[in-house]
Scaffold this active site. Structure first.
Site, mmCIF file in Angstrom:
data_model
loop_
_atom_site.group_PDB
_atom_site.id
_atom_site.type_symbol
_atom_site.label_atom_id
_atom_site.label_comp_id
_atom_site.label_asym_id
_atom_site.label_seq_id
_atom_site.Cartn_x
_atom_site.Cartn_y
_atom_site.Cartn_z
ATOM 1 N N GLU A 165 33.069 -24.443 -52.532
ATOM 2 C CA GLU A 165 33.414 -24.429 -53.722
ATOM 3 C C GLU A 165 33.375 -26.156 -53.959
ATOM 4 O O GLU A 165 34.487 -25.212 -55.686
ATOM 5 C CB GLU A 165 32.390 -23.989 -54.921
ATOM 6 C CG GLU A 165 31.584 -22.733 -54.049
ATOM 7 C CD GLU A 165 30.812 -22.169 -55.093
ATOM 8 O OE1 GLU A 165 31.062 -22.313 -56.780
ATOM 9 O OE2 GLU A 165 29.476 -21.831 -54.743
ATOM 10 N N GLU A 378 27.033 -18.069 -49.635
ATOM 11 C CA GLU A 378 26.819 -17.223 -50.519
ATOM 12 C C GLU A 378 25.108 -17.878 -51.129
ATOM 13 O O GLU A 378 24.679 -18.708 -51.008
ATOM 14 C CB GLU A 378 27.635 -18.013 -51.607
ATOM 15 C CG GLU A 378 29.184 -17.102 -52.172
ATOM 16 C CD GLU A 378 29.517 -17.684 -53.622
ATOM 17 O OE1 GLU A 378 29.148 -18.274 -54.034
ATOM 18 O OE2 GLU A 378 30.717 -17.931 -52.764
HETATM 19 C C1 GBH Z 1 29.429 -18.975 -57.363
HETATM 20 O O1 GBH Z 1 29.106 -20.690 -57.792
HETATM 21 C C2 GBH Z 1 30.380 -18.215 -57.160
HETATM 22 O O2 GBH Z 1 31.021 -19.234 -55.567
HETATM 23 C C3 GBH Z 1 30.935 -17.499 -56.998
HETATM 24 O O3 GBH Z 1 31.774 -17.347 -57.178
HETATM 25 C C4 GBH Z 1 30.296 -16.585 -58.632
HETATM 26 O O4 GBH Z 1 30.187 -15.076 -58.522
HETATM 27 C C5 GBH Z 1 28.822 -17.057 -58.178
HETATM 28 O O5 GBH Z 1 28.063 -18.129 -58.186
HETATM 29 C C6 GBH Z 1 28.043 -16.400 -59.629
HETATM 30 O O6 GBH Z 1 28.333 -17.059 -60.618
HETATM 31 O O7 GBH Z 1 28.836 -23.513 -66.138
HETATM 32 O O8 GBH Z 1 26.547 -23.745 -67.135
HETATM 33 O O9 GBH Z 1 27.682 -25.330 -65.888
HETATM 34 C C7 GBH Z 1 27.751 -20.817 -57.572
HETATM 35 C C8 GBH Z 1 27.458 -22.167 -58.376
HETATM 36 C C9 GBH Z 1 28.205 -23.493 -59.623
HETATM 37 C C10 GBH Z 1 26.804 -21.871 -60.422
HETATM 38 C C11 GBH Z 1 28.432 -23.884 -60.874
HETATM 39 C C12 GBH Z 1 27.295 -21.873 -61.910
HETATM 40 C C13 GBH Z 1 28.124 -23.622 -63.094
HETATM 41 C C14 GBH Z 1 27.008 -23.868 -64.811
HETATM 42 N N1 GBH Z 1 28.045 -22.154 -59.635
HETATM 43 N N2 GBH Z 1 27.471 -23.424 -62.021
HETATM 44 S S1 GBH Z 1 27.697 -24.164 -65.737
#
Ligand code: GBH
Length: 474
Positions: A165, A378
């Site tokens: 990511e 994931e």
């Molecule tokens: C995953 O990303 C991560 O790879 C993992 O480490 C984590 O545990 C999992 O999500 C669950 O959270 O901050 O409101 O702008 C998933 C993709 C992209 C989801 C960024 C959250 C941020 C939203 N992520 N997004 S915000």
């Protein structure tokens, strides 16, 4: 099991579970580990929920045997883990290799390897880049680190992921500042430049990926015979209406989100849509770098996917003085349409349950990037209010169970009906863990971790028991 809704995958399909080192290991100062940007960030006041840190996390560092037993009891033949850079290289550079830090990684990867060879399967081990400086020094530091990992672990690790990511590091780390290293325009204490830094960070990540691929190709591939690639994250961006302007906006969003990274890796340059709107803030690749991308690409397309959003063309003209990536896309996004949510709300504010979105995303990837093997590295969910429930209520997680079944059904449709070349699926996550800026308040595990108990007791949830039965067929 007979209650799996006829979810069918090809016989050799890979099913696994994923974790990340900082989220589960703890042992933050054990055996000479250095500090990563997440140690610094989580120890800075007001950056994470209740000031929580990964100092202890699930204490996986000291519970390795127990957790390997857990992995086995879940019938997992594939496991995706990440290496802690600061354990191996405490100051981030190759000049100081921490032998003790290598021990746990050796133990972890050997366990994986044993499981793999006994069962004729491979394990997934990602290199976790959480140390990023804004200059090309990082490309050298990163490729030295990757080289070291290949040389030490390449006999066991046959499936490498260079970056997980990278979008999150660039945008949340350098645009919003909500994640480590917490930089943005006006961020304290670090400052930053939300308009430019994310693009520079992405650029360096991309070149670092290509360099690592190149090193693997030239020094290791012939002997080690593994595969190596990169994992992106992307939501599905659904046009909010059939109006061509909205359809175009949704496509532009998909390109800005996923194409930003995947286009350079597979085609050698950023999408034209980004060039058109970012101007000179989007860096140029040198001719040499473009050639390197074309020569290296990625052996597979790793994708983390959780949710979907509606997207439309902006209804009002907005002009911003220092536009960021979000302004450059020039769209609006929404989780609802005509007063109706796109799907059920999970616990995290950004996560809605939209199984049909994953099938569309798979088709979009396959159409744009061709037949490259896709791995869902994931996919998972947190259940509403889960952290406030008693353990016995929380492990009875029908919400997660239904999410997994519904998403797997749509991934299965993408493979079996649409003929998208998906080869594997890893559920996020093996167990509840440190959820970055959300601290321990969100739970994505198929195993419950009782943070209140002195031994951080693990209890497999209903979804985990179902998954363990389901994957037996593969
Ligand atoms: C995953 O990303 C991560 O790879 C993992 O480490 C984590 O545990 C999992 O999500 C669950 O959270 O901050 O409101 O702008 C998933 C993709 C992209 C989801 C960024 C959250 C941020 C939203 N992520 N997004 S915000």
């Amino acid at each position: 099991m007979d209650d799996d809704n006829g979810i069918v995958f090809p016989k050799n399909f890979i099913f696994g579970a994923a974790t990340a080192s900082y989220q589960i290991e703890g042992g933050y100062d054990q055996d000479g580990r250095g500090k990563s940007i997440w140690d610094v960030f989580s120890h800075t006041p007001n950056k994470t929920k209740n000031g929580e840190t990964g100092d202890v996390a699930d204490d996986h560092y000291n519970k390795l045997e127990e957790d390997i037993a857990l992995i086995k009891s879940l019938n997992l033949k594939h496991y995706r883990m990440s290496f802690s850079w600061s354990r191996i290289l405490p100051d981030g550079t190759i000049s100081n290799i921490n032998k003790k830090g290598l021990n746990i990684i050796t133990r972890k990867s050997t366990y994986c390897w044993l499981m793999a060879s006994n069962q004729q399967l491979r394990c997934t081990i990602g290199i976790c880049l959480k140390v990023l400086k804004i200059n090309l020094v990082v490309v050298k530091a990163y490729s030295d680190y990757a080289d070291l990992c290949f040389s030490i672990f390449g006999d066991r690790v046959k499936f490498w992921i260079t970056f997980n990511e990278p979008w999150v590091t660039a945008v949340l780390g350098y645009l919003t500042g909500g994640n480590a290293p917490g930089r943005c325009t006006g961020c304290t204490p670090n400052g930053g430049d939300s308009s430019r830094e994310p693009y520079i960070v992405a650029h360096n990540q991309l070149v670092s990926h290509a360099e690592a691929m190149n090193i693997y190709n030239t020094k290791y591939r012939n002997n080690q015979k593994g595969s190596i690639g990169i994992t992106f994250n992307s939501d599905w961006f659904q046009a909010i209406s059939d109006d061509p302007k909205d359809v175009e906006a949704a496509e532009r969003h998909q390109q800005f989100f996923l194409g930003w990274y995947a286009d350079p890796v597979f085609f050698g340059d950023y999408p034209q849509s980004m060039r058109d709107s970012c101007g000179d803030r989007l860096p140029q690749f040198t001719e040499q770098e473009k050639e390197l991308f074309k020569a290296t690409k990625s052996d597979f397309f790793g994708i983390n996917h959780y949710t979907s959003t509606y997207v439309g063309a902006p209804r009002k003209e907005k002009v911003k003085e220092n536009p960021t990536w979000y302004d450059d896309i020039n769209v609006f996004t929404s989780y609802e349409k005509d007063g109706k949510l796109i799907g059920d709300k999970a616990d995290s504010s950004w996560l809605y349950v939209v199984p049909w979105g994953c099938r569309k995303l798979m088709n979009w990837i396959s159409k744009r990037y061709g037949s490259v093997p896709i791995y869902i590295t994931e996919n998972g969910v947190d259940a509403p209010g889960e952290s406030d429930l008693s353990i016995s209520q929380a492990v009875d997680d029908d919400f997660r169970l239904n999410y997994l079944k519904d998403y797997l059904k749509e991934f299965s449709n993408a493979v079996m009906i649409d003929k998208v070349n998906i080869k594997g699926y890893y559920v996020w996550s093996l167990m509840d863990n440190f959820e970055w800026a959300d601290g321990y308040s969100k739970r994505f595990g198929i195993t419950y971790v009782d943070y209140k108990s002195p031994d951080l007791k693990r209890t497999i949830k209903k979804s985990g028991r179902w998954y363990a039965e389901f994957i037996k067929n593969y």
